[in-house]
Scaffold this motif. Structure first.
Motif, PDB file in Angstrom:
ATOM      1  N   UNK A   3      70.773   8.931 -60.551  1.00  0.00           N
ATOM      2  CA  UNK A   3      70.483   8.583 -59.163  1.00  0.00           C
ATOM      3  C   UNK A   3      69.086   7.970 -59.092  1.00  0.00           C
ATOM      4  N   UNK A   4      68.977   6.672 -58.779  1.00  0.00           N
ATOM      5  CA  UNK A   4      67.651   6.030 -58.702  1.00  0.00           C
ATOM      6  C   UNK A   4      66.708   6.722 -57.718  1.00  0.00           C
ATOM      7  N   UNK A 225      75.445   8.662 -54.771  1.00  0.00           N
ATOM      8  CA  UNK A 225      76.130   9.941 -54.528  1.00  0.00           C
ATOM      9  C   UNK A 225      77.089  10.329 -55.657  1.00  0.00           C
ATOM     10  N   UNK A 226      77.018  11.593 -56.054  1.00  0.00           N
ATOM     11  CA  UNK A 226      77.946  12.167 -57.030  1.00  0.00           C
ATOM     12  C   UNK A 226      78.222  13.605 -56.612  1.00  0.00           C
ATOM     13  N   UNK A 227      79.058  14.293 -57.377  1.00  0.00           N
ATOM     14  CA  UNK A 227      79.337  15.695 -57.091  1.00  0.00           C
ATOM     15  C   UNK A 227      78.090  16.566 -57.256  1.00  0.00           C
ATOM     16  N   UNK A 228      77.101  16.062 -58.009  1.00  0.00           N
ATOM     17  CA  UNK A 228      75.880  16.836 -58.233  1.00  0.00           C
ATOM     18  C   UNK A 228      74.972  16.878 -57.008  1.00  0.00           C
ATOM     19  N   UNK A 229      75.250  16.042 -56.006  1.00  0.00           N
ATOM     20  CA  UNK A 229      74.398  15.999 -54.819  1.00  0.00           C
ATOM     21  C   UNK A 229      74.320  17.354 -54.118  1.00  0.00           C
ATOM     22  N   UNK A 233      67.783  19.405 -54.597  1.00  0.00           N
ATOM     23  CA  UNK A 233      66.755  20.026 -53.754  1.00  0.00           C
ATOM     24  C   UNK A 233      66.222  19.090 -52.676  1.00  0.00           C
ATOM     25  N   UNK A 234      66.586  17.810 -52.754  1.00  0.00           N
ATOM     26  CA  UNK A 234      65.952  16.825 -51.879  1.00  0.00           C
ATOM     27  C   UNK A 234      66.887  16.271 -50.810  1.00  0.00           C
ATOM     28  N   UNK A 235      67.879  17.047 -50.411  1.00  0.00           N
ATOM     29  CA  UNK A 235      68.826  16.586 -49.395  1.00  0.00           C
ATOM     30  C   UNK A 235      68.132  16.268 -48.075  1.00  0.00           C
ATOM     31  N   UNK A 236      67.075  17.016 -47.750  1.00  0.00           N
ATOM     32  CA  UNK A 236      66.403  16.830 -46.459  1.00  0.00           C
ATOM     33  C   UNK A 236      65.714  15.477 -46.345  1.00  0.00           C
ATOM     34  N   UNK A 237      65.432  14.823 -47.474  1.00  0.00           N
ATOM     35  CA  UNK A 237      64.770  13.509 -47.442  1.00  0.00           C
ATOM     36  C   UNK A 237      65.666  12.426 -48.035  1.00  0.00           C
ATOM     37  N   UNK A 238      66.958  12.715 -48.147  1.00  0.00           N
ATOM     38  CA  UNK A 238      67.901  11.744 -48.710  1.00  0.00           C
ATOM     39  C   UNK A 238      68.748  11.128 -47.606  1.00  0.00           C
ATOM     40  N   UNK A 240      71.627   9.934 -47.685  1.00  0.00           N
ATOM     41  CA  UNK A 240      73.023  10.355 -47.753  1.00  0.00           C
ATOM     42  C   UNK A 240      73.273  11.629 -46.955  1.00  0.00           C
ATOM     43  N   UNK A 241      72.222  12.382 -46.679  1.00  0.00           N
ATOM     44  CA  UNK A 241      72.337  13.614 -45.909  1.00  0.00           C
ATOM     45  C   UNK A 241      71.618  13.503 -44.573  1.00  0.00           C
TER      46      UNK A 241
END
Length: 281
Positions: A3-4, A225-229, A233-238, A240-241
């Motif tokens: 994931x870049x 995005x992959x299943x590892x998402x 730990x960084x969903x709050x600044x991604x 995709x979320x």
């Protein structure tokens, strides 16, 4: 680079990540297997190895006090006891896969680094290097998870080929065998590389580094995005979320067209805040 955007968060923004039980257990097991070889061959038993676990856990806590957060809410100690028991099981399983009384590693937890003609530096830490009396080299990597399905095996082998490339460029020797030891499932995966394999890996790394260099200069780091998402730990600044990345800390220029950048690989020069090397996966 799976994931870049995650690469940017870790290498450029240096956002903190919470320790995980699985990754910390892996670190603990690696430390035990490394230290076991401090003992004479006849004393390298499963009982001796599991007896090292408490002391190595204490050493980990001393070097990384933040790991204590993993069990901060475990007042009765049940989770910690179960976690340590799982580590014991992984260590014990290793003895069904390899016989340490017949091994004398040339190197353990070896940091390696080399620089390619392009200026790109490669570095990593190899779990174990065995050298036969004939001079043949085997690179061994311990994995505390389960062996991947055949369709995903190439991804796991890429890490080993990365290490083999570093050794080849550093020592002028192509390792005879690459060996992945999966303690989670009790499997061993091996691969015997040839020069052509390592040349292909080098070309892939150069292409990857060119993509990283362009993204570093333009600030365009896109999520993949992959299943590892779900474990990130960084969903709050991604995006995709629904999050917004922090302000990009480096100066950026507009992206060039594909025609402008095709076929060019500039030497890598260190600049404040910019990545200048690729590390082993």
């Amino acid at each position: 680079m799976q994931c870049p955007l995650l690469y940017r968060f870790r290498v450029i923004d240096k956002l903190p990540e919470k320790p995980s039980e699985a990754a910390t257990r892996g670190t603990l097991v690696h430390a035990v297997l490394e230290r076991l070889f401090d003992n004479p061959a006849v004393e390298r038993t499963a009982d001796r190895a599991t007896a090292l676990i408490p002391g190595q856990w204490d050493r980990l806590l001393e070097s990384k006090p933040e790991l204590s957060e993993l069990f901060a809410e475990d007042a009765g100690g049940e989770r910690l006891a179960r976690w340590l028991s799982e580590a014991e099981s992984l260590v014990e399983r290793w003895f069904s896969l390899e016989d340490p009384t017949r091994l004398e590693p040339a190197e353990r937890e070896l940091f390696v680094e080399t620089e390619l003609e392009s200026g790109l530096r490669l570095r990593g830490v190899i779990d174990r290097i065995d050298v036969a009396p004939t001079g043949e080299v085997r690179i061994v990597d311990y994995k505390t998870g389960k062996a991947p399905r055949p369709e995903y095996a190439e991804g796991a082998l890429f890490q080993m080929k990365f290490y083999a490339l570093v050794i080849w460029r550093l020592k002028g020797v192509v390792p005879r065998r690459l060996q992945l030891v999966y303690l989670g499932s009790g499997d061993i995966m091996t691969y015997d590389p040839v020069v052509a394999d390592l040349e292909r890996v080098e070309r892939k790394l150069l292409a990857l580094w060119d993509a990283i260099r362009q993204a570093t200069e333009t600030g365009e780091w896109r999520p993949r995005p992959t299943k590892l998402c779900g474990w990130c730990d960084h969903q709050s600044v991604c995006p995709e979320f629904g999050g917004t990345p922090p302000v990009y800390p480096l100066s950026a220029r507009p992206a060039e067209s594909e025609q402008d950048v095709q076929g060019r690989m500039d030497p890598v020069h260190a600049e404040a805040g910019r990545p200048v090397a690729l590390e082993g996966p």
